[in-house]
Design a protein around this motif. Structure first.
Motif, mmCIF file in Angstrom:
data_model
loop_
_atom_site.group_PDB
_atom_site.id
_atom_site.type_symbol
_atom_site.label_atom_id
_atom_site.label_comp_id
_atom_site.label_asym_id
_atom_site.label_seq_id
_atom_site.Cartn_x
_atom_site.Cartn_y
_atom_site.Cartn_z
ATOM 1 N N VAL A 1 -6.583 9.354 -13.089
ATOM 2 C CA VAL A 1 -5.189 9.666 -13.399
ATOM 3 C C VAL A 1 -4.651 10.099 -12.080
ATOM 4 C CG1 VAL A 1 -3.705 11.635 -14.263
ATOM 5 C CG2 VAL A 1 -5.338 10.472 -15.783
ATOM 6 N N GLY A 2 -5.459 10.940 -10.983
ATOM 7 C CA GLY A 2 -5.070 11.134 -9.952
ATOM 8 C C GLY A 2 -4.954 9.983 -9.041
ATOM 9 N N SER A 3 -5.754 8.852 -9.221
ATOM 10 C CA SER A 3 -5.542 7.774 -8.389
ATOM 11 C C SER A 3 -4.271 6.980 -8.611
ATOM 12 C CB SER A 3 -6.719 6.730 -8.448
ATOM 13 O OG SER A 3 -6.382 5.494 -8.269
ATOM 14 N N TRP A 4 -4.148 6.814 -9.939
ATOM 15 C CA TRP A 4 -2.798 6.281 -10.505
ATOM 16 C C TRP A 4 -1.464 6.886 -9.881
ATOM 17 C CZ3 TRP A 4 -4.085 3.999 -16.178
ATOM 18 C CH2 TRP A 4 -4.920 3.307 -16.114
ATOM 19 N N THR A 5 -1.667 8.045 -9.910
ATOM 20 C CA THR A 5 -0.317 9.016 -9.417
ATOM 21 C C THR A 5 -0.364 8.785 -7.916
ATOM 22 O OG1 THR A 5 -1.025 10.806 -11.097
ATOM 23 C CG2 THR A 5 0.564 11.386 -9.241
ATOM 24 N N ALA A 6 -1.172 8.836 -7.131
ATOM 25 C CA ALA A 6 -1.059 8.570 -6.041
ATOM 26 C C ALA A 6 -0.739 7.169 -5.678
ATOM 27 C CB ALA A 6 -2.520 8.780 -4.928
ATOM 28 N N ALA A 7 -1.190 6.252 -6.300
ATOM 29 C CA ALA A 7 -0.686 4.618 -6.078
ATOM 30 C C ALA A 7 0.636 4.525 -6.439
ATOM 31 C CB ALA A 7 -1.411 3.859 -7.053
ATOM 32 N N SER A 8 1.132 5.235 -7.542
ATOM 33 C CA SER A 8 2.700 5.323 -7.829
ATOM 34 C C SER A 8 3.501 5.774 -6.775
ATOM 35 C CB SER A 8 2.868 5.883 -9.208
ATOM 36 O OG SER A 8 2.270 5.461 -9.980
ATOM 37 N N GLY A 9 2.893 6.942 -6.193
ATOM 38 C CA GLY A 9 3.676 7.495 -5.051
ATOM 39 C C GLY A 9 3.612 6.636 -3.911
ATOM 40 N N MET A 10 2.852 5.898 -3.630
ATOM 41 C CA MET A 10 2.748 4.894 -2.467
ATOM 42 C C MET A 10 3.697 3.844 -2.549
ATOM 43 S SD MET A 10 0.745 4.285 0.320
ATOM 44 C CE MET A 10 -0.858 4.228 0.438
ATOM 45 N N LEU A 11 3.737 3.399 -3.983
ATOM 46 C CA LEU A 11 4.812 2.189 -3.913
ATOM 47 C C LEU A 11 6.178 3.077 -3.946
ATOM 48 C CD1 LEU A 11 3.312 0.530 -7.290
ATOM 49 C CD2 LEU A 11 3.772 -0.217 -4.807
ATOM 50 N N LEU A 12 6.229 4.253 -4.293
ATOM 51 C CA LEU A 12 7.635 4.837 -4.344
ATOM 52 C C LEU A 12 8.160 5.153 -2.987
ATOM 53 C CD1 LEU A 12 9.795 5.927 -6.391
ATOM 54 C CD2 LEU A 12 8.474 8.373 -6.255
ATOM 55 N N LEU A 13 6.995 5.441 -2.075
ATOM 56 C CA LEU A 13 7.348 5.621 -0.694
ATOM 57 C C LEU A 13 7.702 4.444 0.002
ATOM 58 C CD1 LEU A 13 7.149 7.333 1.620
ATOM 59 C CD2 LEU A 13 4.990 6.610 2.093
ATOM 60 N N GLY A 14 7.250 3.288 -0.354
ATOM 61 C CA GLY A 14 7.693 2.129 0.222
ATOM 62 C C GLY A 14 9.197 1.645 -0.267
ATOM 63 N N TRP A 15 9.167 1.879 -1.618
ATOM 64 C CA TRP A 15 10.649 1.798 -2.274
ATOM 65 C C TRP A 15 11.690 2.593 -1.502
ATOM 66 C CZ3 TRP A 15 9.774 -0.576 -7.284
ATOM 67 C CH2 TRP A 15 10.690 -1.267 -7.730
ATOM 68 N N GLY A 16 11.469 3.828 -1.087
ATOM 69 C CA GLY A 16 12.381 4.604 -0.565
ATOM 70 C C GLY A 16 12.691 4.093 1.048
ATOM 71 N N LEU A 17 11.630 3.486 1.461
ATOM 72 C CA LEU A 17 11.789 3.290 2.797
ATOM 73 C C LEU A 17 12.352 1.694 3.116
ATOM 74 C CD1 LEU A 17 8.349 4.811 4.476
ATOM 75 C CD2 LEU A 17 10.686 5.598 4.599
ATOM 76 N N ARG A 18 12.330 1.010 1.876
ATOM 77 C CA ARG A 18 12.897 -0.392 1.903
ATOM 78 C C ARG A 18 14.239 -0.536 2.785
ATOM 79 N NH1 ARG A 18 12.898 -3.751 -3.609
ATOM 80 N NH2 ARG A 18 12.245 -6.025 -2.813
ATOM 81 N N MET B 1 -4.209 -1.665 -3.535
ATOM 82 C CA MET B 1 -3.296 -2.326 -4.013
ATOM 83 C C MET B 1 -2.082 -1.858 -3.795
ATOM 84 S SD MET B 1 -3.158 -4.461 -7.624
ATOM 85 C CE MET B 1 -1.599 -5.131 -8.258
ATOM 86 N N ALA B 2 -1.731 -0.409 -4.056
ATOM 87 C CA ALA B 2 -0.486 0.253 -3.827
ATOM 88 C C ALA B 2 -0.328 0.083 -2.329
ATOM 89 C CB ALA B 2 -0.463 1.587 -4.385
ATOM 90 N N PHE B 3 -1.238 -0.007 -1.551
ATOM 91 C CA PHE B 3 -1.089 0.126 -0.098
ATOM 92 C C PHE B 3 -0.679 -1.191 0.373
ATOM 93 C CE2 PHE B 3 -2.501 -0.921 4.270
ATOM 94 C CZ PHE B 3 -1.834 0.129 5.015
ATOM 95 N N GLY B 4 -0.963 -2.060 -0.188
ATOM 96 C CA GLY B 4 -0.414 -3.687 -0.081
ATOM 97 C C GLY B 4 0.945 -3.776 -0.467
ATOM 98 N N GLY B 5 1.295 -3.127 -1.595
ATOM 99 C CA GLY B 5 2.557 -3.278 -2.289
ATOM 100 C C GLY B 5 3.561 -2.580 -1.461
ATOM 101 N N PHE B 6 2.866 -1.535 -0.685
ATOM 102 C CA PHE B 6 3.614 -0.697 0.268
ATOM 103 C C PHE B 6 4.369 -1.743 1.388
ATOM 104 C CE2 PHE B 6 3.574 1.918 4.107
ATOM 105 C CZ PHE B 6 4.580 2.799 3.880
#
Lengths: 181, 199
Positions: free
Chosen positions: A164-181, B78-83
């Motif tokens: 659950v922690g890993s999936w939360t962090a992964a979602s945060g990573m994507l959200l960060l990319g989305w915000g910086l896009r 994988m999320a880092f790759g998505g980033f």
């Protein structure tokens, strides 16, 4: 990186306290970091869990009042992603940390999210009851999740919580990319 | 008792998977508007699906601690790759990398390759970046980035879980053959995609 403000209140028709409860219950960007913090604190032990349960709601209300004074804030998703990324990563990695470190994390999270919620209530006439309602649910959530983690006996339950922690962090990573896009 | 319960659960879940109907996955047209769009994104590409399942299969085949390390680490990498994809950074030969992941991971399961854990983690991590990048570069602008991200990550994790559950069959002699055959099938699918990528 200012963006258009998207904060809004939930109107349950049951009064401002329940409006605050419903607002928090419908805010996954606030729920997930709290769950991650509860998992992390639960992994670390009773002292860490107690510190988090006590500090987070107090900081939430204190900084929420500050947010109400500040007025509406327009936060880029990149900022919202940081609690997800940091706390989810800590829960996934199950990193050792002193109790004051966990307490500081609870303080920072309460300050950030409380301020964000308080600013959303700044335009409302009954902001303080709404803030109190959201803080009440915050307390219940972190108390229940950290207690469940403390009592977890089987290996697979701890693994599931780290996932659950890993999936939360992964979602945060994507959200960060989305915000910086 | 717990072991037999685990076996029962594994068999039951495998039976459910084998009795599944025809897939009706399609390219999402709703944009990044929510959880469903994010959830559908990883499961609408066969090249991604087979590689994700292969990771789960290989983890189950390798046993502890790989079986639980993979679902924890893979979504993060994988999320880092998505980033990287979301930021528009250039990563070369994405399609070839994705196809190679199917070929090599499938071959690893088929041949029961058992490298050191760090080597397996690095191999899987490199492939995770390719897969994540491809998804990240394709993500449309949307209104609810968090729900989309959650759906995306959960779908990826569940694909691993499918592979792990199938991989639990590995504890029986006939299950070993089944798991290795699944690895071979994944490798073949990956080879088709590699052929297309190189053509």
């Amino acid at each position: 990186m200012p963006v258009e403000a998207g904060a809004h209140l939930v109107n349950t028709g049951l009064g401002p306290i329940y409006d605050g409860v419903a607002h928090f219950a419908m805010s996954p960007e606030a729920i997930l970091p709290i769950v991650a913090l509860a998992i992390f604190a639960g992994f670390r032990g009773m002292t860490h869990a107690r510190a988090s349960v006590l500090i987070l709601p107090v900081a939430w209300v204190a900084f929420g009042l500050g947010g109400m004074l500040l007025g509406p804030l327009a936060l880029n998703p990149a900022f919202e992603s940081l609690p997800l990324l940091i706390l989810g990563g800590l829960a996934a990695a199950d990193i050792r940390m002193p109790a004051w470190g966990t307490g500081s994390l609870a303080l920072l999270l309460g300050a950030f999210e409380g301020c964000s919620f308080g600013s959303a209530y700044s335009a409302a006439r009954d902001g303080l009851p709404a803030l109190t309602g959201s803080a009440g649910l915050v307390f219940v959530l972190i108390a229940l999740v950290s207690a469940a983690v403390l009592k977890a006996k089987w290996d697979w339950t701890r693994i599931a919580m780290r996932v659950v922690g890993s999936w939360t962090a992964a979602s945060g990573m994507l959200l960060l990319g989305w915000g910086l896009r | 008792m717990r072991r037999s319960a685990l076996r029962g659960m594994g068999l039951f879940t495998t039976a459910l998977l084998l009795s599944a109907g025809a897939a009706e996955a399609h390219v999402g047209t709703g944009g990044a508007s929510g959880f469903a769009a994010g959830f559908l994104h990883p499961i609408t590409g066969l090249d991604h699906v087979v590689a994700m399942i292969a990771v789960g299969l290989w983890g189950a085949q390798l046993g502890k601690p790989a079986i639980w390390m993979l679902p924890i680490t893979f979504p993060l990498v994988m999320a880092f790759g998505g980033f990287l994809g979301l930021l528009g950074m250039h990563v070369p030969d994405i399609e070839i990398g994705i196809a190679l992941s199917g070929v090599l991971l499938g071959a690893a399961v088929l041949t029961e390759t058992r490298p050191p854990l760090f080597a397996a983690a690095i191999l899987v991590g490199v492939f995770a970046i390719f897969h994540g990048y491809a998804h990240g570069a394709e993500l449309p602008l949307g209104e609810n980035a968090l729900f989309f991200s959650l759906g995306f990550v959960i779908a990826t994790g569940l694909l691993h879980a499918v592979g792990i559950v199938i991989g639990l069959l590995y504890q029986w002699p006939w299950g070993k053959i089944t798991v290795r055959a699944a690895g071979g099938a994944i490798g073949a699918v990956g080879a088709v995609f590699l052929w297309n990528a190189l053509a």
